[in-house]
Design an enzyme around this catalytic site. Structure first.
Site, PDB file in Angstrom:
ATOM      1  N   HIS A  33       0.859  -1.066  -0.105  1.00  0.00           N
ATOM      2  CA  HIS A  33       0.077  -0.051   0.100  1.00  0.00           C
ATOM      3  C   HIS A  33       0.886   1.184  -0.111  1.00  0.00           C
ATOM      4  CE1 HIS A  33      -3.061  -2.837   2.010  1.00  0.00           C
ATOM      5  NE2 HIS A  33      -3.555  -2.530   1.173  1.00  0.00           N
ATOM      6  N   GLY A 143      -2.816  -1.889  -7.207  1.00  0.00           N
ATOM      7  CA  GLY A 143      -1.648  -2.615  -7.210  1.00  0.00           C
ATOM      8  C   GLY A 143      -1.955  -3.814  -8.228  1.00  0.00           C
ATOM      9  N   GLU A 144      -0.781  -4.137  -8.808  1.00  0.00           N
ATOM     10  CA  GLU A 144      -1.236  -5.320 -10.022  1.00  0.00           C
ATOM     11  C   GLU A 144      -1.207  -6.611  -9.143  1.00  0.00           C
ATOM     12  OE1 GLU A 144       2.322  -5.177 -12.392  1.00  0.00           O
ATOM     13  OE2 GLU A 144       1.453  -3.674 -13.682  1.00  0.00           O
ATOM     14  N   LYS A 145      -1.197  -6.939  -7.697  1.00  0.00           N
ATOM     15  CA  LYS A 145      -1.329  -8.010  -7.265  1.00  0.00           C
ATOM     16  C   LYS A 145      -2.884  -8.727  -7.563  1.00  0.00           C
ATOM     17  CE  LYS A 145      -2.229  -9.444  -3.198  1.00  0.00           C
ATOM     18  NZ  LYS A 145      -3.345 -10.447  -3.058  1.00  0.00           N
ATOM     19  N   GLN A 149      -8.889  -7.433 -10.663  1.00  0.00           N
ATOM     20  CA  GLN A 149      -9.466  -6.116 -10.225  1.00  0.00           C
ATOM     21  C   GLN A 149      -8.849  -4.913 -11.069  1.00  0.00           C
ATOM     22  OE1 GLN A 149      -9.862  -5.181  -5.800  1.00  0.00           O
ATOM     23  NE2 GLN A 149      -8.201  -4.055  -6.161  1.00  0.00           N
ATOM     24  N   VAL A 172       4.501  -5.786  -4.649  1.00  0.00           N
ATOM     25  CA  VAL A 172       5.763  -5.749  -3.892  1.00  0.00           C
ATOM     26  C   VAL A 172       5.564  -7.182  -3.102  1.00  0.00           C
ATOM     27  CG1 VAL A 172       6.456  -4.389  -1.850  1.00  0.00           C
ATOM     28  CG2 VAL A 172       5.174  -3.145  -3.554  1.00  0.00           C
ATOM     29  N   SER A 181       0.333  -8.908   1.179  1.00  0.00           N
ATOM     30  CA  SER A 181      -1.217  -9.098   1.095  1.00  0.00           C
ATOM     31  C   SER A 181      -1.393  -8.771   2.688  1.00  0.00           C
ATOM     32  CB  SER A 181      -1.879 -10.018   0.527  1.00  0.00           C
ATOM     33  OG  SER A 181      -3.101 -10.316   1.100  1.00  0.00           O
ATOM     34  N   SER A 182      -2.921  -8.264   2.850  1.00  0.00           N
ATOM     35  CA  SER A 182      -3.127  -7.910   4.309  1.00  0.00           C
ATOM     36  C   SER A 182      -3.517  -9.312   4.872  1.00  0.00           C
ATOM     37  CB  SER A 182      -4.429  -6.989   4.289  1.00  0.00           C
ATOM     38  OG  SER A 182      -4.071  -5.642   3.838  1.00  0.00           O
ATOM     39  N   ARG A 183      -3.985 -10.446   3.857  1.00  0.00           N
ATOM     40  CA  ARG A 183      -4.383 -11.766   4.309  1.00  0.00           C
ATOM     41  C   ARG A 183      -3.246 -12.701   4.848  1.00  0.00           C
ATOM     42  NH1 ARG A 183      -8.952 -10.933   0.440  1.00  0.00           N
ATOM     43  NH2 ARG A 183     -10.886 -10.791   1.756  1.00  0.00           N
TER      44      ARG A 183
HETATM   45  O1  PAF Z   1      -7.841  -3.916  -3.450  1.00  0.00           O
HETATM   46  C1  PAF Z   1      -8.578  -3.610  -2.206  1.00  0.00           C
HETATM   47  O2  PAF Z   1      -7.853  -3.293  -1.415  1.00  0.00           O
HETATM   48  C2  PAF Z   1     -10.025  -3.302  -2.657  1.00  0.00           C
HETATM   49  O3  PAF Z   1     -10.668  -4.307  -3.342  1.00  0.00           O
HETATM   50  C3  PAF Z   1     -10.606  -1.783  -3.182  1.00  0.00           C
HETATM   51  C4  PAF Z   1      -9.912  -1.461  -4.218  1.00  0.00           C
HETATM   52  C5  PAF Z   1      -9.862  -0.926  -1.944  1.00  0.00           C
HETATM   53  C6  PAF Z   1     -11.956  -1.759  -2.793  1.00  0.00           C
HETATM   54  O4  PAF Z   1     -12.643  -2.117  -1.625  1.00  0.00           O
END
Ligand code: PAF
Length: 264
Positions: A33, A143-145, A149, A172, A181-183
């Site tokens: 981020h 991000g491209e990850k 999306q 990254v 990833s936050s996960r």
């Molecule tokens: O990638 C994310 O964190 C989410 O899908 C986003 C783009 C903030 C939409 O909630």
């Protein structure tokens, strides 16, 4: 000084006239981020970061309740980056009358991630379009990850003639190669070691080799592994040249995504 605002009215009174760069996030910020924030800062516009765990993009039974919420730490990180404003609305603020009008992602929204998570991208596109409107963003950073999306957001901007420039930023990775990833925080040490099969598989640069590496990894449940054109369309037979290798897999209960540019 970073302004922390929670409502569209507060946001409107904080936004300067002229161009604005937006970095949409769901919080639990990591260096991936912060790379988006730095790319946004480098453009020179005032930077708004949104932090909103969007219920609309989670299906029943997914990790909406468990999703990490770390607002004070996130705001401190953004303050250190010199972000102008953080927009952190509640679900009631974003959807005062429920979701009602939503954005349908079209056919690209029902393949790959969309095949497993059929309502996910409508939720993503709806909230992103709302964030564009509320922040009056002229530039937005993703991000491209989350490669699909990003492709769908570009498609939405194009199809709906939205006056926003979309900036895609490279993945990254942690020092061990895992895409940030936050996960990732859901993974035990053992699961994390298993998850490293994803970047290793992509690093082979070959669909066949990546497939045998992933299918031979105990504790990893492969959802999909595909090679597509860079815009996610199907590769023509006998294609040679640039392509994208995309993978999704579950390790324990954690769903992980990764992708890489390859040359066929
Ligand atoms: O990638 C994310 O964190 C989410 O899908 C986003 C783009 C903030 C939409 O909630």
């Amino acid at each position: 000084m970073t302004q922390l605002v929670h409502t569209p009215e507060e946001l409107a009174s904080t936004l300067p006239a002229g161009d604005v760069s937006l970095v949409p996030t769901m919080g639990a910020l990591h260096d991936g981020h912060l790379a988006l924030v730095r790319a946004a800062k480098a453009l020179g516009n005032p930077v708004v970061v949104s932090i909103f765990v969007n219920p609309l993009q989670f299906a029943p039974g997914e990790d909406l309740d468990a999703y990490p919420r770390t607002l004070p730490e996130d705001v401190a990180k953004l303050e250190a980056e010199g972000v102008d404003a953080v927009f952190a609305p509640t679900a009631e603020t974003m959807y005062p009358r429920g979701p009602r009008t939503t954005i349908h992602p079209g056919p690209l929204g029902s393949v790959l991630e969309g095949a497993t998570r059929p309502t996910h991208f409508a939720g993503v596109l709806t909230v992103v379009a709302k964030l564009f409107a509320l922040t009056r963003a002229t530039d937005a950073f993703f991000g491209e990850k989350d490669y699909q999306q990003l492709a769908l957001i570009r498609q939405m901007v194009d199809d709906l003639h939205l006056p926003v420039r979309i900036h895609g930023c490279p993945i990254v990775r942690d020092t061990d190669g895992l895409a940030l990833s936050s996960r990732n925080r859901y993974l035990s040490a053992e699961e994390r070691a298993t998850a490293l099969a994803l970047p290793r598989a992509l690093a082979t640069g070959s669909l066949a080799e990546a497939g045998s590496l992933l299918r031979g990894t105990d504790g990893l449940e492969l959802d999909y592994l595909v090679a597509t054109a860079e815009d996610l369309t199907e590769l023509p037979d006998g294609h040679s040249g640039p392509a994208r290798l995309l993978v999704a897999a579950k390790v324990g209960t954690t769903r992980l995504l990764d992708n890489a540019a390859i040359e066929l």
